[in-house]
Design a protein around this motif. Structure first.
Motif: not given
Length: 129
Positions: A112-129
């Motif tokens: 689902g799109l909502a699941d993908l958005l949550l995943l992307l946001q969490a992945w971004q927070e984990f990665l370095p800037a």
């Protein structure tokens, strides 16, 4: 959607681990973008800007991401056939054994799109800037 984020100190690499049925999505996210949070921002902005039930497509080097009616499908570009978006199975030459089949596992994932958005946001927070 279940996921794990891993930082391997020996190789200094960031890894994303998704369920087996999400192998294509995992490969898409790791191969199409650099391992920096900022690399995912254009994709995230585009997905957030979609209106309800708006269709959209991101054409990557090896995988494409298709959004149709709030559902996301990631598939290997070899599976995309026509501009109508239908999947095509490439025909094998007749002289090949009938038992041979195209192995599509790992080439296509859905969520689902909502699941993908949550995943992307969490992945971004984990990665370095």
């Amino acid at each position: 959607m279940e996921y794990d984020f891993i930082y391997d100190r020996d190789s200094r690499r960031y890894r994303l681990k998704l369920a087996t049925e999400q192998a294509a999505l995992q490969q898409f996210l790791l191969d199409e973008f650099a391992h920096r949070a900022s690399a995912y921002q254009p994709l995230l902005n585009q997905l957030k800007a979609l209106k309800p039930y708006q269709d959209w497509q991101y054409q990557g080097r090896e995988f494409s991401l298709l959004v149709q009616q709030q559902e996301v499908r990631v598939c290997h570009n070899s599976l995309l056939a026509t501009e109508s978006g239908e999947l095509a199975v490439q025909l094998l030459p007749e002289e090949l054994d009938d038992d041979l089949q195209l192995d599509e596992s790992g080439l296509s994932s859905e969520c689902g799109l909502a699941d993908l958005l949550l995943l992307l946001q969490a992945w971004q927070e984990f990665l370095p800037a």
